[in-house]
Design an enzyme around this catalytic site. Structure first.
Site, PDB file in Angstrom:
ATOM      1  N   CYS A  65       0.797  -1.238   0.000  1.00  0.00           N
ATOM      2  CA  CYS A  65       0.000   0.000   0.000  1.00  0.00           C
ATOM      3  C   CYS A  65       0.829   1.289   0.000  1.00  0.00           C
ATOM      4  O   CYS A  65       0.326   2.324  -0.429  1.00  0.00           O
ATOM      5  CB  CYS A  65      -1.043   0.003   1.098  1.00  0.00           C
ATOM      6  SG  CYS A  65      -0.418  -0.404   2.721  1.00  0.00           S
ATOM      7  N   SER A  74       8.362  52.144  49.763  1.00  0.00           N
ATOM      8  CA  SER A  74       7.861  52.641  48.480  1.00  0.00           C
ATOM      9  C   SER A  74       9.003  53.161  47.619  1.00  0.00           C
ATOM     10  O   SER A  74       9.075  52.884  46.414  1.00  0.00           O
ATOM     11  CB  SER A  74       6.845  53.756  48.707  1.00  0.00           C
ATOM     12  OG  SER A  74       5.746  53.254  49.412  1.00  0.00           O
ATOM     13  N   THR A  83      13.267  53.441  57.183  1.00  0.00           N
ATOM     14  CA  THR A  83      12.300  52.875  58.131  1.00  0.00           C
ATOM     15  C   THR A  83      12.757  51.459  58.442  1.00  0.00           C
ATOM     16  O   THR A  83      13.539  50.872  57.685  1.00  0.00           O
ATOM     17  CB  THR A  83      10.880  52.813  57.539  1.00  0.00           C
ATOM     18  OG1 THR A  83      10.895  51.972  56.384  1.00  0.00           O
ATOM     19  CG2 THR A  83      10.363  54.191  57.165  1.00  0.00           C
ATOM     20  N   LEU A 118      19.551  56.918  60.494  1.00  0.00           N
ATOM     21  CA  LEU A 118      18.524  57.464  59.602  1.00  0.00           C
ATOM     22  C   LEU A 118      17.117  57.198  60.133  1.00  0.00           C
ATOM     23  O   LEU A 118      16.139  57.672  59.572  1.00  0.00           O
ATOM     24  CB  LEU A 118      18.666  56.854  58.204  1.00  0.00           C
ATOM     25  CG  LEU A 118      19.986  57.164  57.493  1.00  0.00           C
ATOM     26  CD1 LEU A 118      20.116  56.324  56.241  1.00  0.00           C
ATOM     27  CD2 LEU A 118      20.045  58.631  57.128  1.00  0.00           C
ATOM     28  N   ASP A 132       5.166  45.340  60.649  1.00  0.00           N
ATOM     29  CA  ASP A 132       5.337  44.762  59.300  1.00  0.00           C
ATOM     30  C   ASP A 132       6.490  43.750  59.332  1.00  0.00           C
ATOM     31  O   ASP A 132       6.370  42.622  58.869  1.00  0.00           O
ATOM     32  CB  ASP A 132       5.630  45.893  58.300  1.00  0.00           C
ATOM     33  CG  ASP A 132       5.645  45.403  56.853  1.00  0.00           C
ATOM     34  OD1 ASP A 132       5.024  44.338  56.582  1.00  0.00           O
ATOM     35  OD2 ASP A 132       6.273  46.063  55.995  1.00  0.00           O
ATOM     36  N   HIS A 164       6.542  39.737  58.736  1.00  0.00           N
ATOM     37  CA  HIS A 164       7.456  39.064  57.792  1.00  0.00           C
ATOM     38  C   HIS A 164       8.101  37.849  58.447  1.00  0.00           C
ATOM     39  O   HIS A 164       8.167  36.774  57.883  1.00  0.00           O
ATOM     40  CB  HIS A 164       8.562  40.027  57.325  1.00  0.00           C
ATOM     41  CG  HIS A 164       8.059  41.116  56.437  1.00  0.00           C
ATOM     42  ND1 HIS A 164       8.790  42.243  56.151  1.00  0.00           N
ATOM     43  CD2 HIS A 164       6.890  41.273  55.765  1.00  0.00           C
ATOM     44  CE1 HIS A 164       8.102  43.029  55.345  1.00  0.00           C
ATOM     45  NE2 HIS A 164       6.937  42.461  55.097  1.00  0.00           N
ATOM     46  N   HIS A 190       0.531  49.832  55.693  1.00  0.00           N
ATOM     47  CA  HIS A 190       0.702  48.389  55.515  1.00  0.00           C
ATOM     48  C   HIS A 190       1.018  47.656  56.819  1.00  0.00           C
ATOM     49  O   HIS A 190       0.406  46.624  57.146  1.00  0.00           O
ATOM     50  CB  HIS A 190       1.813  48.145  54.483  1.00  0.00           C
ATOM     51  CG  HIS A 190       2.133  46.707  54.263  1.00  0.00           C
ATOM     52  ND1 HIS A 190       1.187  45.807  53.845  1.00  0.00           N
ATOM     53  CD2 HIS A 190       3.283  46.014  54.426  1.00  0.00           C
ATOM     54  CE1 HIS A 190       1.747  44.604  53.748  1.00  0.00           C
ATOM     55  NE2 HIS A 190       3.025  44.704  54.098  1.00  0.00           N
TER      56      HIS A 190
END
Lengths: 110, 880
Positions: free
Chosen positions: B255, B549, B599, B639, B654, B658, B737
């Protein structure tokens, strides 16, 4: 190779169960079992601990022997079936053989 | 022979049941055989087949009156010798493949009982081939032969079966249906029999279709209609010889053999001349019409089966054409549109149609006409020395075998002209209604059991490379190598005098630009504004001076400054697993980033995270990648001395969150645990002191360190459900936050310490140990049962009896610390009304549920769980 034991099942506590330990691979009929069956000496338990191989002839004999036992009202059970032989039983899916392995007659099965 | 069934048996169904039952028992027994067992059996079968090639070829020719005895012998050799050579070393029992990289193996499982249809054209070779393949794969096989070839087929089955039994094969693993007038019906019954697991159908279209309709898994082999493109670049003599070899092979019964040639005009004349020279007859139009009438069944439009496998001179004679008796092939040119030409079909005989074309495009299109005219997925061929044309042909033609510069029939068989798998069954893919395009063989007769082992990802620990940690470490700026610095800060940093502290310390010859427009939750437009300035100043250093930020914004500014073509949306995709995430970050950054936190909370100076607010959706976009890690971090507590009390407490909570969340994270490690424990201890110790005496730089230093250590912990272990709740609440009500984190802490500690409603799906988290870890934290902090710092039980391993007590002690200690610092511990204390809170609940819950932070929580927070956590966090808290 054979010994008598009282059944653990209280419902058949009065009946003796003959124990027969298969001597090794099951590749043909076992005369001793056939004789026990013919003698009508009660229920029989086949211990497969040493049976790690079963042939087509062995399977056919089991099926035929279980048929004979049924006609005589003799209960045959299998114990200590090795996984490789149990897989053969599963693939062959012979009802009477699975019944001898303790498969429930009714209800869902796997 | 126990497997043979005679016509005079009781009933057809009994015969079928008997055959299939025998095969079933054999298949069951076969499961116990080892690789050595089956290899021994297959070897014996091969030897028996080779010993009988001539006898079986003779039987096939005598019974079918088709094909050539010599070629049938060759086919029997291919089915036995070639096939054996190909499979003898293949693993088919037990573990057959290993994938070390994927930690996975494949184990073979036989398919069971195979019903094999064998064709009239290859009655013995197909049986040899399939029987050997079945034995190699520990399957039983029942042959249903073609009625016109049943005796020859069954003879072949018997030869290999007896050899197999002698080699130890299970009784009845090969069976066959004896020749009878009800053979077809018996086959049909078998096709739907429950004991048959797979149908391996090679044969006429009707039988293959019936098999495919049976509802069983089928390896069906469709019909062919092989187009062969003879490109002008080919060697004409070689092409002519190969095509003759192929088309005359077993009188054209194969075939995959050539059915229509598509010939470039440039070589058409020389090719036909070559054919003639080699003993072929090229018909004129009148002769072509006669041949067409003779070999095409006018009723079906297909080939006339009486002409299949007949020699060329006999076909010519039937058509009323006189040709020499030794004529090899009858060539018929198809003129006009071949799509309507009756000869453009499969012709399993030495009649070959051809069409002349004027370009490669036309050649490809005419080949496609033939290919899709009854032979889709089967076989095609090309003769060309032009690789581009060969590639185009391979791309457009739909065939499982595309044979290049070789005979298609013998080429298709595999092993002689190429390295295709040897076969007598040609899968045609979906084009031919088949499940595979393979040269079907042993690989198709196995079930593959994949055994994957649990993935153990390599956990890594990454953080900022250079960290300067003591008060006054801002002086390190004097040593920074920079010619062009870009200081990113906020207006408050300038007010607090931090900016001047930085500028004073930068090298004299350094050009400095300052961008002080970063506010809380920076948005993309702020980044864009900074990038405009950076484009002008081309800084080699970015100095980030401020809170989280500012640091986050600076990371993004540095990244986009180095890679201006980067698209924010393409790196901010949400993900389920960091290792599979869709986002693609660049490798490495050029500009150095110096992070100076003012911070003590986010720890952003040592994390690979940055969060931006999407101005359009108002959703927070989380970016995570090591390219965001700062190059240098300066942890100078001087600081933070002027940091207001409320911000000091908020940011410290915060950091505490964590530490607590990294500790129980599903990707926590011994490395992050140590950091989390120490961060917690420092916060418990230093925060009350800092709040009492905010300018005490020693305690400020401890708190600043705690923030940095907790940052390293989350930078590698991430956070959890507390952050998800805080993000959602903070985003909705504009709550700082750290303060938002604080109101949930007692609730989430209790929630995570309970056996989860749903365990987290995480491969590298095999044991749920959240409660144990909190207990360890309580021990590390030296808490007594009441949550007081008392150094009780420190160092002992928590045991079942005291884990609950220790968890309670930790919650009490957090409650007490919050109370001591005046930190809100409930949503109500944030001044949010109950009505407003209730109305916002659906959004709050959805926001937290979708937050990426939950992905590493030790329990899957369900929708209802999150709702409960919100509700429980609303009323003022009692001491646990």
């Amino acid at each position: 190779m054979t010994e008598k034991k009282k059944s653990k099942d209280s419902s058949i506590a009065t009946k003796d169960v003959a124990q027969f330990r298969l001597p090794g691979p099951l590749v043909k009929s076992l005369d001793e079992v056939d004789k026990l069956l013919a003698a009508g000496s009660g229920d029989l338990n086949l211990d497969f601990s040493d049976c790690t191989f079963i042939s087509v002839e062995g399977l056919e004999w089991l099926e035929e022997m279980l048929l004979r036992a049924q006609s005589k009202g003799v209960s045959i059970s299998f114990s200590n079936v090795t996984p490789s032989v149990y897989k053969v039983f599963k693939v062959a899916h012979i009802d009477s053989v699975m019944g001898a392995c303790g498969l429930p007659i009714s209800g869902p099965v796997c | 022979m126990t497997t043979a069934v005679k016509d005079n048996d009781t009933s057809l169904m009994e015969r079928v049941n008997h055959l299939t039952r025998q095969a079933r028992l054999a298949a069951a027994v076969f499961t116990q055989y080892s690789q050595e067992d089956v290899d021994r059996i297959v070897k014996a079968m091969t030897a028996a087949a080779i010993e009988n090639v001539e006898k079986l070829a003779r039987a096939a020719c005598d019974e079918t009156r088709m094909g050539l005895f010599e070629d049938k012998m060759l086919k029997n050799f291919v089915a036995s010798e070639f096939h054996y050579h190909q499979i003898k070393d293949k693993k088919t029992v037990g573990i057959i493949r290993e994938f070390p990289e994927d930690n996975m193996v494949e184990i073979a499982e036989p398919v069971g009982v195979i019903l094999a249809l064998s064709p009239v054209t290859n009655p013995t070779s197909t049986v040899i081939f399939k029987a050997m393949a079945a034995a190699k794969t520990r399957n039983s096989i029942i042959f249903s032969p073609h009625l016109m070839a049943a005796d020859a087929s069954n003879m072949a089955a018997r030869v290999v079966y007896e050899a197999a039994i002698a080699a130890g094969a299970p009784k009845g693993f090969i069976g066959w249906v004896e020749k009878s007038s009800r053979l077809r019906r018996e086959t049909e019954l078998m096709m739907v029999h429950p004991e048959v697991d797979l149908i391996f159908a090679t044969g006429g279209t009707g039988m293959v279709k019936a098999a495919c309709s049976s509802g069983k898994p089928v390896l069906g082999v469709g019909s062919g209609n092989t187009p062969v493109y003879v490109h002008k670049s080919t060697n004409v003599r070689q092409a002519a010889m190969d095509i003759i070899i192929s088309k005359t092979f077993d009188n054209g019964t194969e075939c995959p053999s050539e059915q229509t040639l598509v010939v470039d005009r440039e070589i058409a004349e020389s090719l036909i001349e070559q054919f003639k020279e080699y003993g072929c007859h090229d018909c004129n139009e009148e002769e072509t019409a006669k041949i067409t009438e003779t070999i095409i069944d006018a009723r079906t439009g297909g080939m006339n089966y009486r002409m299949v496998g007949q020699p060329a001179n006999l076909i010519a004679e039937k058509a009323g054409i006189t040709v020499p008796p030794e004529t090899k092939i009858i060539l018929c040119e198809m003129k006009g549109d071949l799509r309507g030409n009756k000869l453009a079909v499969e012709k399993l005989m030495p009649v070959l149609s051809y069409v002349v074309v004027d370009s490669v495009e036309e050649g490809l299109n005419r080949a496609l006409d033939i290919n899709y005219g009854g032979g889709t997925g089967h076989t095609a061929g090309i003769f060309s020395e032009d690789e581009d044309v060969i590639e185009q042909f391979g791309t457009f033609i739909n065939a499982g075998r595309i044979i290049v510069n070789s005979p298609t029939s013998i080429g298709g068989l595999g092993g002689i002209y190429n390295n295709l798998n040897t076969t007598l069954s040609f899968g045609c893919g979906t084009g031919g209604g088949n499940i595979t395009t393979d040269n079907v063989g042993i690989k198709n007769l196995l079930n593959y059991k994949r055994v994957p082992r649990r993935k153990h990802f390599t956990l890594s620990f990454q953080t900022t490379k250079n960290i300067y940690i003591n008060p006054g470490s801002i002086d390190h700026l004097r040593n920074i190598k920079t010619k062009r610095a870009f200081v990113v800060t906020s207006r408050s940093a300038a007010r607090r005098g931090h900016l001047s502290m930085v500028l004073e310390r930068l090298p004299q010859d350094c050009r400095v630009d300052v961008f002080s427009e970063v506010c809380e939750e920076p948005e993309w437009h702020t980044i864009e504004a900074a990038l405009q300035v950076m484009k002008q100043s081309q800084p080699d250093t970015v100095i980030a001076l401020g809170g989280g930020s500012v640091l986050d914004a600076s990371k993004v500014m540095r990244l986009f400054h180095d890679y201006p073509d980067l698209k924010l949306q393409e790196i901010a995709f949400n993900f389920l697993d960091f290792r599979h995430r869709m986002a693609e970050f660049p490798k490495g950054v050029k500009t150095q980033l110096v992070a100076i936190p003012t911070t003590s909370g986010t720890g952003s100076e040592v994390t690979p995270f940055a969060v931006l607010k999407d101005s359009k959706s108002q959703r927070k976009l989380s970016l995570i990648d090591e390219t965001l890690l700062p190059t240098v971090a300066i942890i100078d507590a001087n600081l933070t001395k002027t940091l207001p009390r409320d911000i000091t407490a908020d940011t410290a909570f915060d950091a505490l969150t964590h530490a607590l969340e990294a500790l129980v994270s599903t990707v926590a490690s011994d490395y992050t645990d140590g950091l989390a424990f120490e961060a917690m201890r420092l916060i418990f110790e230093a925060l009350p002191e800092v709040l009492k005496n905010p300018t005490n730089v020693v305690w400020r230093h401890k708190l600043h360190n705690a923030s940095c250590l907790a940052g390293m912990a989350i930078g590698n272990a991430s956070v959890g459900v507390n952050h998800a709740l805080a993000h959602s609440l903070g985003g909705h009500y504009d709550v700082p936050h750290g303060r938002a984190n604080g109101v949930f802490l007692v609730s989430t500690l209790e929630y995570n310490a309970q056996i989860p409603h749903k365990f987290m799906v995480q491969s590298c988290y095999p044991l749920w140990v959240a409660d144990e870890k909190y207990a360890r934290a309580a021990q590390f902090l030296g808490l007594d049962e009441d949550g007081k710092l008392a150094a009780v039980g420190k160092g002992e391993k928590p045991h079942k009896g005291n884990i609950k007590q220790l968890n309670l002690a930790l919650r009490r200690a957090i409650y007490d610390l919050s109370a001591q610092c005046g930190q809100p511990m409930s949503i109500a204390e944030l001044g949010i009304s109950q009505e407003d809170f209730a109305a916002a609940m659906p959004d709050l819950v959805r926001g937290a549920f979708e937050d990426m932070a939950v992905k590493t929580n030790p329990a899957v927070p369900l929708f209802e769980d999150i709702k409960d956590l919100f509700i429980n966090a609303y009323p003022p808290r009692q001491r646990p």
